[in-house]
Design an enzyme around this catalytic site. Structure first.
Site, PDB file in Angstrom:
ATOM      1  N   MET A 197      -4.027  -6.615  -1.108  1.00 40.08           N
ATOM      2  CA  MET A 197      -4.406  -5.362  -0.472  1.00 40.08           C
ATOM      3  C   MET A 197      -3.856  -5.381   0.930  1.00 40.08           C
ATOM      4  O   MET A 197      -4.099  -6.338   1.634  1.00 40.08           O
ATOM      5  CB  MET A 197      -5.905  -5.277  -0.527  1.00 40.08           C
ATOM      6  CG  MET A 197      -6.706  -4.180   0.161  1.00 40.08           C
ATOM      7  SD  MET A 197      -6.122  -3.237   1.505  1.00 40.08           S
ATOM      8  CE  MET A 197      -7.149  -3.773   2.825  1.00 40.08           C
ATOM      9  N   PRO A 198      -3.163  -4.437   1.374  1.00 35.14           N
ATOM     10  CA  PRO A 198      -2.710  -3.248   0.657  1.00 35.14           C
ATOM     11  C   PRO A 198      -1.294  -3.393   0.098  1.00 35.14           C
ATOM     12  O   PRO A 198      -0.565  -4.318   0.459  1.00 35.14           O
ATOM     13  CB  PRO A 198      -2.737  -2.177   1.734  1.00 35.14           C
ATOM     14  CG  PRO A 198      -2.409  -2.897   2.986  1.00 35.14           C
ATOM     15  CD  PRO A 198      -3.036  -4.267   2.822  1.00 35.14           C
ATOM     16  N   HIS A 199      -0.953  -2.445  -0.760  1.00 32.84           N
ATOM     17  CA  HIS A 199       0.401  -2.324  -1.299  1.00 32.84           C
ATOM     18  C   HIS A 199       0.949  -0.988  -0.843  1.00 32.84           C
ATOM     19  O   HIS A 199       0.297   0.047  -1.002  1.00 32.84           O
ATOM     20  CB  HIS A 199       0.379  -2.390  -2.823  1.00 32.84           C
ATOM     21  CG  HIS A 199       1.725  -2.158  -3.437  1.00 32.84           C
ATOM     22  ND1 HIS A 199       2.777  -3.026  -3.255  1.00 32.84           N
ATOM     23  CD2 HIS A 199       2.183  -1.147  -4.204  1.00 32.84           C
ATOM     24  CE1 HIS A 199       3.835  -2.563  -3.898  1.00 32.84           C
ATOM     25  NE2 HIS A 199       3.502  -1.416  -4.481  1.00 32.84           N
TER      26      HIS A 199
ATOM     27  N   ILE B  74      -0.335  -8.567   1.838  1.00 28.39           N
ATOM     28  CA  ILE B  74       0.382  -7.296   1.947  1.00 28.39           C
ATOM     29  C   ILE B  74       1.649  -7.337   1.111  1.00 28.39           C
ATOM     30  O   ILE B  74       2.396  -8.313   1.144  1.00 28.39           O
ATOM     31  CB  ILE B  74       0.730  -7.018   3.427  1.00 28.39           C
ATOM     32  CG1 ILE B  74      -0.555  -6.954   4.252  1.00 28.39           C
ATOM     33  CG2 ILE B  74       1.548  -5.738   3.567  1.00 28.39           C
ATOM     34  CD1 ILE B  74      -0.334  -7.066   5.744  1.00 28.39           C
ATOM     35  N   SER B  75       1.881  -6.245   0.376  1.00 27.16           N
ATOM     36  CA  SER B  75       3.138  -6.115  -0.353  1.00 27.16           C
ATOM     37  C   SER B  75       3.759  -4.761  -0.021  1.00 27.16           C
ATOM     38  O   SER B  75       3.053  -3.773   0.175  1.00 27.16           O
ATOM     39  CB  SER B  75       2.936  -6.265  -1.861  1.00 27.16           C
ATOM     40  OG  SER B  75       1.985  -5.342  -2.324  1.00 27.16           O
TER      41      SER B  75
END
Length: 73
Positions: free
Chosen positions: A1-3, A39-40
């Protein structure tokens, strides 16, 4: 989280995409306190001739109420 998914026209170099992803990551870390590992970031290229049909009509227009930054077009 988040993407986060960034949709943009083709033409940016891999170096530019990496810098965009890193800057977005830095902002998320700064404002949420989430670790970088959580994160992504994806970057999807959409050609200009398909932008309205594939992005604006399907994702932007129906969701205007939930956009924190709205386009000016």
């Amino acid at each position: 989280m988040p993407h986060v998914i960034v949709k943009m026209y083709p033409g940016s170099s891999e170096e530019q995409k990496e810098k965009i992803a890193q800057e977005i990551t830095n902002v998320i870390i700064k404002h949420t306190g989430k670790p970088e590992e959580a994160i992504s970031i994806a970057i999807a290229e959409v050609t200009e001739d398909l932008w309205i049909q594939e992005v604006y009509d399907k994702e932007i227009s129906p969701n205007k109420e939930s956009l924190y930054k709205k386009p000016g077009y």
